[in-house]
Scaffold this active site. Structure first.
Site, PDB file in Angstrom:
ATOM      1  CE  LYS A   1     -79.313 -33.131 -28.320  1.00  0.00           C
ATOM      2  NZ  LYS A   1     -78.204 -32.921 -27.288  1.00  0.00           N
TER       3      LYS A   1
ATOM      4  CG  ASP B   1     -77.233 -30.012 -28.964  1.00  0.00           C
ATOM      5  OD1 ASP B   1     -76.489 -30.685 -28.406  1.00  0.00           O
ATOM      6  OD2 ASP B   1     -76.717 -30.136 -30.404  1.00  0.00           O
TER       7      ASP B   1
ATOM      8  N   GLY C   1     -63.739 -26.639 -32.432  1.00  0.00           N
ATOM      9  CA  GLY C   1     -64.785 -25.657 -32.514  1.00  0.00           C
ATOM     10  C   GLY C   1     -64.433 -24.370 -31.777  1.00  0.00           C
TER      11      GLY C   1
ATOM     12  N   GLY D   1     -67.672 -22.743 -30.020  1.00  0.00           N
ATOM     13  CA  GLY D   1     -68.878 -22.178 -29.828  1.00  0.00           C
ATOM     14  C   GLY D   1     -68.752 -22.358 -28.209  1.00  0.00           C
TER      15      GLY D   1
ATOM     16  CB  ALA E   1     -64.748 -24.559 -27.942  1.00  0.00           C
ATOM     17  CD1 TRP E   2     -65.813 -18.260 -23.702  1.00  0.00           C
ATOM     18  CD2 TRP E   2     -67.578 -19.366 -22.745  1.00  0.00           C
ATOM     19  NE1 TRP E   2     -66.315 -17.670 -22.601  1.00  0.00           N
ATOM     20  CE2 TRP E   2     -67.573 -18.170 -22.154  1.00  0.00           C
ATOM     21  CE3 TRP E   2     -68.614 -20.356 -22.371  1.00  0.00           C
ATOM     22  CZ2 TRP E   2     -67.965 -18.046 -20.741  1.00  0.00           C
ATOM     23  CZ3 TRP E   2     -69.484 -19.796 -21.334  1.00  0.00           C
ATOM     24  CH2 TRP E   2     -69.043 -18.745 -20.675  1.00  0.00           C
TER      25      TRP E   2
HETATM   26  O1  2IT Z   1     -75.993 -32.764 -25.413  1.00  0.00           O
HETATM   27  C1  2IT Z   1     -76.347 -32.438 -24.401  1.00  0.00           C
HETATM   28  O2  2IT Z   1     -76.207 -33.089 -23.396  1.00  0.00           O
HETATM   29  C2  2IT Z   1     -77.089 -30.953 -24.375  1.00  0.00           C
HETATM   30  N1  2IT Z   1     -77.060 -30.366 -25.532  1.00  0.00           N
HETATM   31  C3  2IT Z   1     -77.715 -30.488 -23.263  1.00  0.00           C
HETATM   32  C4  2IT Z   1     -78.934 -31.007 -23.122  1.00  0.00           C
HETATM   33  C5  2IT Z   1     -79.673 -30.363 -21.853  1.00  0.00           C
HETATM   34  O3  2IT Z   1     -80.918 -30.797 -21.453  1.00  0.00           O
HETATM   35  O4  2IT Z   1     -79.062 -29.446 -20.941  1.00  0.00           O
END
Ligand code: 2IT
Length: 447
Positions: A124, A164, A237, A239, A242-243
């Site tokens: 991440k 994200d 949410g 975003g 939620a969409w």
């Molecule tokens: O929390 C998640 O799984 C994401 N933000 C997507 C991560 C990704 O590599 O597609």
């Protein structure tokens, strides 16, 4: 392994990293029994190795805003664990981003990615950059500056970031453009790309679609074989996630009766229409992070200033915003209102007290790492298409996504069914994800 012993060591070492400690505590307490049945795990100190990221990069990101002012932010990439594949996970741009948040997200990502059945490790990253109120040119300059540092640490078989919170298709486009310029490479090093340059159909929808597919599995597994049609769903949410969830819920005949933003909730008594779901994209694109304009545009809805979506009575609650957004008192309110299923779509969206209250009341509850895995699963499918230099049809991607969500649900049932028949999805998801990673680590030696 004794969870308490490991936790007290981690607390002493990282006293300020409360989100990270929370995420580790949740996983360790649900895998402890299974772990202790495998002395080979203990001998190889799997847990001690797993809770520590392989490495973390932290770097300065300097850029110039529209008024000519020089701005400095911090960028990060946490490469947590690559036992089963390249590090994979999103980038979050939000003022709250710090090592604790990224370590919690990266740690969760390891198990989530393992659940998808695809070969992806956990990682991440992101920055404390706040996209709120920024112009497109500012966002582009920030993304470019961020990539001038990140590019040397990532690669299609090394680490593949994605979006994200605060990072959507637009940001991925700018990041990808700069990566290409610096590396002279055109491989799949970011997912969530645009369709004209290697993106996958259904990726924008995938987290929300996958979450609703998972809910359908939970309903189908119920002794009454419940249909989602006509059910009232409260979503938090407004975003991308939620969409996607609202879009699929609408398509399946469910009623999305609430959404929310940092400024309050929107109550939609008759459920969202297609026009309303489409408007979410427009609202998000303003970059203002307020949901109130929704009620101005659609007078059949009502803005509840300062309220959470959970005040609106619903059958199913789907938190789709941030970590720890659903507190114990929210869970109690949901229970009092007759909600009987909570599917956590945000990463660690429910506080420990909320999970405990829901499980105690025998409410069907599934955790984010299972429910929201459709997003990263579709990213994995984008990587496959990129590696093969082909693109699949929307139908093909959607079918694969659906099959992956079904398989995650099966894994939860396998490891999470309790003596009285209640399915502890938290336990199921944690054990299923952990077993795969632990075995992969064991077979590859002490490294
Ligand atoms: O929390 C998640 O799984 C994401 N933000 C997507 C991560 C990704 O590599 O597609």
């Amino acid at each position: 392994m004794k969870t308490a012993v490991i936790m007290s060591r981690l607390q002493a070492k990282y006293p300020l990293e409360k989100e990270y400690l929370q995420a580790v505590q949740e996983v360790l307490s649900s895998i402890e029994d299974v772990y202790n049945q495998h002395p080979e795990f203990e001998k190889a100190k799997i847990i001690e190795r797993l809770v520590e990221p392989d490495r973390t990069y932290s770097f300065r990101v300097t850029w110039v805003d529209d008024s000519g002012e020089v701005q400095t932010n911090t960028g990060y990439r946490v490469q947590f664990n690559n036992a089963i594949g390249p590090y994979k996970g999103g980038l979050r741009f939000h003022p709250s981003v710090c090592p604790s948040i990224l370590k919690f997200l990266g740690f969760e990502q390891i198990f989530k990615n393992a659940l998808t059945t695809l070969p992806m490790g956990g990682g991440k990253g992101g920055s404390d950059f706040d996209p709120k109120g920024k112009s497109e040119a500012e966002i582009m300059r920030f993304c470019q500056a961020f990539m001038t540092e990140l590019w040397r640490h990532i690669g299609p078989d090394v680490d593949v970031p994605a979006g994200d919170v605060g990072v959507g298709g637009k940001e991925i486009g700018f990041l990808n453009g700069m990566y290409k310029k610096l590396s002279h490479q055109n491989h799949c090093v970011l997912t969530g790309k645009g369709l004209t340059f290697g993106g996958s159909l259904i990726r924008p929808e995938a987290t929300g679609f996958g979450a609703v597919y998972f809910v359908q599995e939970m309903l189908a597994n119920h002794k009454d074989k419940i249909s989602i049609k006509g059910k009232k769903i409260a979503v938090s949410g407004f975003g991308n996630v939620a969409w996607g969830a609202s879009l699929k819920a609408l398509e399946l005949g469910a009623k999305v009766v609430a959404i929310s933003g940092p400024d309050g909730a929107i109550h939609i008594p008759n459920g969202m229409t297609k026009e309303m779901v489409d408007y979410l994209l427009e609202l998000r694109a303003t970059n203002n992070d307020v949901v109130a304009p929704f009620a101005e545009k659609f007078p059949e809805s009502e803005f509840l200033a300062g309220k959470k979506a959970w005040v609106v009575p619903c059958d199913i609650a789907m938190p789709c915003a941030y970590q720890n957004e659903l507190a114990q008192e929210d869970a109690e309110q949901l229970i009092a209102n007759g909600t009987w299923l909570v599917a956590e779509v945000s990463n660690m969206g429910c506080r420990p007290g909320a999970i405990e209250a829901l499980q105690k009341a025998k409410i069907m509850f599934a955790p984010g790492k299972a429910v929201n895995a459709g997003g990263v699963a579709c990213s994995g499918l984008e990587m496959s298409q990129g590696a093969m230099h082909i693109s699949w049809s929307a139908k093909e991607v959607d079918e694969r996504l659906h099959a992956i969500m079904e398989s995650i649900h099966r894994a939860c049932i396998k490891y999470g069914t309790e003596e009285d028949g209640y399915i502890n999805y938290v336990k199921g998801a944690n054990i299923a994800g952990f077993m795969k990673v632990a075995e992969a680590m064991l077979e590859q030696g002490i490294i």
